[in-house]
Design a protein around this motif. Structure first.
Motif, PDB file in Angstrom:
ATOM      1  N   ASN A 198       0.636  -1.198  -0.293  1.00  0.00           N
ATOM      2  CA  ASN A 198      -0.071   0.439  -0.229  1.00  0.00           C
ATOM      3  C   ASN A 198       0.979   0.816  -0.054  1.00  0.00           C
ATOM      4  N   SER A 199       0.524   2.201   0.496  1.00  0.00           N
ATOM      5  CA  SER A 199       0.922   3.498  -0.028  1.00  0.00           C
ATOM      6  C   SER A 199       2.191   3.731   1.223  1.00  0.00           C
ATOM      7  N   LYS A 200       1.950   2.715   2.300  1.00  0.00           N
ATOM      8  CA  LYS A 200       3.224   3.244   3.389  1.00  0.00           C
ATOM      9  C   LYS A 200       4.109   2.421   3.743  1.00  0.00           C
ATOM     10  N   ALA A 201       3.332   0.885   3.174  1.00  0.00           N
ATOM     11  CA  ALA A 201       4.197  -0.452   3.578  1.00  0.00           C
ATOM     12  C   ALA A 201       3.759  -1.415   2.718  1.00  0.00           C
ATOM     13  N   LEU A 202       5.016  -2.031   2.698  1.00  0.00           N
ATOM     14  CA  LEU A 202       5.248  -3.378   1.852  1.00  0.00           C
ATOM     15  C   LEU A 202       5.073  -4.258   2.646  1.00  0.00           C
ATOM     16  N   ARG A 203       4.198  -5.706   2.855  1.00  0.00           N
ATOM     17  CA  ARG A 203       3.594  -6.007   3.870  1.00  0.00           C
ATOM     18  C   ARG A 203       4.086  -7.650   3.425  1.00  0.00           C
ATOM     19  N   VAL A 204       5.415  -8.550   4.305  1.00  0.00           N
ATOM     20  CA  VAL A 204       5.219  -9.811   4.092  1.00  0.00           C
ATOM     21  C   VAL A 204       5.132 -10.206   4.368  1.00  0.00           C
ATOM     22  N   ASP A 205       4.351 -11.494   4.768  1.00  0.00           N
ATOM     23  CA  ASP A 205       3.561 -12.766   5.575  1.00  0.00           C
ATOM     24  C   ASP A 205       4.574 -13.797   5.285  1.00  0.00           C
ATOM     25  N   MET A 206       5.228 -14.095   5.897  1.00  0.00           N
ATOM     26  CA  MET A 206       5.692 -15.487   5.811  1.00  0.00           C
ATOM     27  C   MET A 206       4.595 -16.486   5.733  1.00  0.00           C
ATOM     28  N   ASN A 207       5.287 -17.238   5.480  1.00  0.00           N
ATOM     29  CA  ASN A 207       4.674 -18.891   5.726  1.00  0.00           C
ATOM     30  C   ASN A 207       5.394 -19.764   6.788  1.00  0.00           C
ATOM     31  N   ARG A 208       5.813 -19.177   7.766  1.00  0.00           N
ATOM     32  CA  ARG A 208       6.175 -19.404   9.405  1.00  0.00           C
ATOM     33  C   ARG A 208       5.764 -18.769  10.399  1.00  0.00           C
ATOM     34  N   PRO A 209       6.540 -20.270  11.500  1.00  0.00           N
ATOM     35  CA  PRO A 209       5.372 -19.182  12.742  1.00  0.00           C
ATOM     36  C   PRO A 209       6.451 -18.274  13.448  1.00  0.00           C
ATOM     37  N   ARG A 210       7.342 -18.173  12.990  1.00  0.00           N
ATOM     38  CA  ARG A 210       8.312 -17.180  13.679  1.00  0.00           C
ATOM     39  C   ARG A 210       9.162 -16.051  12.532  1.00  0.00           C
ATOM     40  N   VAL A 211       9.347 -15.533  13.106  1.00  0.00           N
ATOM     41  CA  VAL A 211      10.422 -14.204  11.925  1.00  0.00           C
ATOM     42  C   VAL A 211      11.116 -14.482  12.881  1.00  0.00           C
ATOM     43  N   THR A 212      12.525 -14.776  12.229  1.00  0.00           N
ATOM     44  CA  THR A 212      14.144 -14.811  13.416  1.00  0.00           C
ATOM     45  C   THR A 212      14.573 -13.866  12.508  1.00  0.00           C
ATOM     46  N   GLU A 213      16.184 -13.457  12.835  1.00  0.00           N
ATOM     47  CA  GLU A 213      16.571 -11.971  12.488  1.00  0.00           C
ATOM     48  C   GLU A 213      17.019 -12.649  11.394  1.00  0.00           C
ATOM     49  N   ASP A 214      17.835 -14.000  11.060  1.00  0.00           N
ATOM     50  CA  ASP A 214      18.220 -14.003  10.082  1.00  0.00           C
ATOM     51  C   ASP A 214      16.838 -14.004   8.410  1.00  0.00           C
ATOM     52  N   ILE A 215      15.968 -14.849   9.122  1.00  0.00           N
ATOM     53  CA  ILE A 215      14.157 -14.527   7.702  1.00  0.00           C
ATOM     54  C   ILE A 215      14.122 -13.055   7.594  1.00  0.00           C
ATOM     55  N   TYR A 216      14.307 -12.344   8.809  1.00  0.00           N
ATOM     56  CA  TYR A 216      14.053 -10.786   7.948  1.00  0.00           C
ATOM     57  C   TYR A 216      14.988 -10.084   7.449  1.00  0.00           C
ATOM     58  N   ALA A 217      16.155 -10.743   7.726  1.00  0.00           N
ATOM     59  CA  ALA A 217      17.715  -9.888   6.996  1.00  0.00           C
ATOM     60  C   ALA A 217      17.597 -10.289   5.712  1.00  0.00           C
ATOM     61  N   THR A 218      17.227 -11.608   5.604  1.00  0.00           N
ATOM     62  CA  THR A 218      17.129 -11.962   4.359  1.00  0.00           C
ATOM     63  C   THR A 218      16.382 -11.408   3.419  1.00  0.00           C
ATOM     64  N   VAL A 219      14.869 -11.436   3.714  1.00  0.00           N
ATOM     65  CA  VAL A 219      13.470 -10.653   2.785  1.00  0.00           C
ATOM     66  C   VAL A 219      13.548  -8.932   3.089  1.00  0.00           C
ATOM     67  N   ILE A 220      14.552  -8.156   4.228  1.00  0.00           N
ATOM     68  CA  ILE A 220      14.835  -6.828   3.254  1.00  0.00           C
ATOM     69  C   ILE A 220      15.894  -6.803   2.586  1.00  0.00           C
ATOM     70  N   ASN A 221      17.305  -7.986   2.474  1.00  0.00           N
ATOM     71  CA  ASN A 221      17.707  -7.419   1.616  1.00  0.00           C
ATOM     72  C   ASN A 221      17.350  -8.188  -0.148  1.00  0.00           C
ATOM     73  N   SER A 222      16.849  -9.132  -0.161  1.00  0.00           N
ATOM     74  CA  SER A 222      16.289  -9.651  -1.186  1.00  0.00           C
ATOM     75  C   SER A 222      15.477  -7.992  -2.253  1.00  0.00           C
ATOM     76  N   VAL A 223      14.390  -7.455  -0.681  1.00  0.00           N
ATOM     77  CA  VAL A 223      12.940  -6.570  -1.711  1.00  0.00           C
ATOM     78  C   VAL A 223      14.559  -5.654  -2.073  1.00  0.00           C
ATOM     79  N   CYS A 224      15.351  -4.842  -0.936  1.00  0.00           N
ATOM     80  CA  CYS A 224      16.155  -4.428  -1.626  1.00  0.00           C
ATOM     81  C   CYS A 224      16.871  -4.182  -3.139  1.00  0.00           C
ATOM     82  N   THR A 225      17.637  -5.780  -2.793  1.00  0.00           N
ATOM     83  CA  THR A 225      18.375  -6.204  -4.520  1.00  0.00           C
ATOM     84  C   THR A 225      18.014  -6.054  -5.708  1.00  0.00           C
ATOM     85  N   SER A 226      17.185  -6.434  -5.338  1.00  0.00           N
ATOM     86  CA  SER A 226      15.225  -5.831  -6.077  1.00  0.00           C
ATOM     87  C   SER A 226      15.509  -4.407  -7.132  1.00  0.00           C
ATOM     88  N   LEU A 227      15.481  -3.296  -6.403  1.00  0.00           N
ATOM     89  CA  LEU A 227      15.871  -2.301  -6.621  1.00  0.00           C
ATOM     90  C   LEU A 227      16.977  -2.125  -6.862  1.00  0.00           C
TER      91      LEU A 227
END
Length: 133
Positions: free
Chosen positions: A41-70
């Motif tokens: 939406n205009s304020k946020a990109l929301r990524v819902d994981m198919n996992r019961p917990r978002v660890t630091e590693d998963i989080y970092a991977t998602v952020i790096n993946s999104v930023c890599t796209s740019l």
């Protein structure tokens, strides 16, 4: 009965009307991860994981993946101007939030992976709160 159906249809169209298309470059970068859904939406990109917990590693991977796209496809985000990236577990009850969008992703592109993970991400991260986000 028709009024209830019409009301539900109207509510669904209003809710979906606020969502924007997720840039294909972001979808492509996230494809190999265990993603339940991605919404923009205009304020946020929301990524819902198919996992019961978002660890630091998963989080970092998602952020790096999104930023890599740019970084790999600079014009791919078009007019997208979200200001945070929310990475949330499959229940929507736990996760992390990256405060930033295109400018912060460009800054990440100039850093080493260690600098990103040890310095930049911690400075731009807060915990997800289902009631506060």
């Amino acid at each position: 009965m028709k009024k209830i159906g019409l009301t539900l249809l109207l509510i669904a169209s209003i809710q979906s009307g606020h969502a924007e298309p997720v840039p294909a470059s972001i979808t492509k970068q996230l494809k190999s991860l265990d993603i339940k859904s991605v919404e923009l939406n205009s304020k946020a990109l929301r990524v819902d994981m198919n996992r019961p917990r978002v660890t630091e590693d998963i989080y970092a991977t998602v952020i790096n993946s999104v930023c890599t796209s740019l970084i790999l496809e600079p014009g791919s985000w078009g007019k997208t101007d979200f200001q945070r990236i929310e990475v949330v577990n499959s229940f929507g009850a736990q996760g992390r939030v990256f405060s930033g969008g295109a400018a912060e992703c460009k800054a990440i592109g100039k850093l080493t992976m260690d600098q990103v993970n040890q310095e930049y991400l911690p400075e731009h991260t807060s915990l997800w709160s289902a009631s506060g986000n």
